[in-house]
Design a protein around this motif. Structure first.
Motif, short mmCIF file in Angstrom:
data_model
loop_
_atom_site.label_atom_id
_atom_site.label_comp_id
_atom_site.label_asym_id
_atom_site.label_seq_id
_atom_site.Cartn_x
_atom_site.Cartn_y
_atom_site.Cartn_z
N LEU A 178 0.85 -1.19 0.00
CA LEU A 178 0.00 0.00 0.00
C LEU A 178 0.89 1.24 0.00
N SER A 179 0.45 2.26 -0.71
CA SER A 179 1.15 3.54 -0.64
C SER A 179 0.91 4.15 0.74
N GLN A 180 1.72 5.12 1.08
CA GLN A 180 1.55 5.78 2.38
C GLN A 180 0.18 6.43 2.49
N SER A 181 -0.28 7.06 1.41
CA SER A 181 -1.58 7.73 1.44
C SER A 181 -2.73 6.74 1.49
N THR A 182 -2.62 5.64 0.76
CA THR A 182 -3.68 4.63 0.76
C THR A 182 -3.79 3.97 2.13
N ARG A 184 -2.90 5.31 4.93
CA ARG A 184 -3.42 6.32 5.86
C ARG A 184 -4.93 6.45 5.72
N ALA A 185 -5.44 6.38 4.49
CA ALA A 185 -6.88 6.47 4.27
C ALA A 185 -7.60 5.30 4.92
N LEU A 186 -7.00 4.11 4.85
CA LEU A 186 -7.61 2.94 5.48
C LEU A 186 -7.60 3.08 7.00
N LEU A 187 -6.54 3.66 7.53
CA LEU A 187 -6.47 3.92 8.96
C LEU A 187 -7.55 4.89 9.41
N THR A 188 -7.74 5.95 8.64
CA THR A 188 -8.78 6.94 8.94
C THR A 188 -10.16 6.31 8.88
#
Length: 203
Positions: A178-182, A184-188
């Motif tokens: 996963l990319s860092q942004s992807t 992070r979005a899953l974490l959110t």
């Protein structure tokens, strides 16, 4: 079928000291952990019944398709291993102290604490972020990941819920990182799901 995920689930079961009776046992949609914290996941994710330990405040969520014997089952678009850990009663320390918590995680002592509690072992802190009642940290394993088949980068988020410290982690697979942004979005998304399930707000 994505072979890396079942292998990673088996490795986590071994690290947790659990005997993986069957990794084809159907996953559960949700689980209630210690402190009455209800945990569920995004669409396509289920609670692994083999590794999850409700009384110890630990849940592992992964693709539901990885927990069945049907190779035609559909995986979610973004594959990750998601863990949720609930601390002891009275362990809440984030709300109102977000910046202090963030600053601590950026110190060598904070990195050591993260390393001691990470499935992947020793980590280096790459980025930290804060929001109301939430501190997120992006880490990278210093050595080989403790769970074979997972990527070396992971997001972790700390929040208070029902008077307890709750930690959410998201780690992708090495074969489909996963990319860092992807990530992070899953974490959110996980944080929002937990807050809705437990009638919690950011403050």
């Amino acid at each position: 079928m994505r072979w890396g995920l079942p292998a990673a689930l088996a490795m986590i079961a071994a690290l947790a000291g659990c005997e993986p009776v069957s990794l084809t046992a159907p996953g559960e949609p949700s689980v209630r952990l210690v402190g009455d914290v209800l945990v569920g996941g995004p669409a396509g994710y289920c609670v692994d019944p083999v590794v999850t330990r409700p009384r110890q405040g630990f849940a592992l969520l992964a693709a539901c398709a990885a927990m069945t014997a049907d190779e035609t089952d559909t995986y979610p678009g973004d594959i990750a291993l998601i863990t949720v850990t609930v601390g002891d009663a009275g362990s809440a320390v984030v709300a109102g102290q977000e910046e202090d918590f963030k600053t601590f995680l950026e110190t060598p002592q904070g990195a050591a604490l993260l390393s001691a509690s990470a499935i992947g072992g020793p980590v280096a802190v790459r980025q930290t972020q804060t929001d109301a009642n939430a501190v997120a940290v992006y880490t990278e394993d210093v050595g080989p990941p403790g769970v074979k088949g997972t990527q070396t980068q992971a997001w972790r988020l700390f929040t208070d819920m029902r008077g307890r410290l709750v930690t959410i982690s998201v780690r992708g697979l090495s074969e489909d990182p996963l990319s860092q942004s992807t990530s992070r979005a899953l974490l959110t998304q996980m944080l929002a799901i937990l807050r809705r399930a437990n009638d919690e707000t950011a403050t």
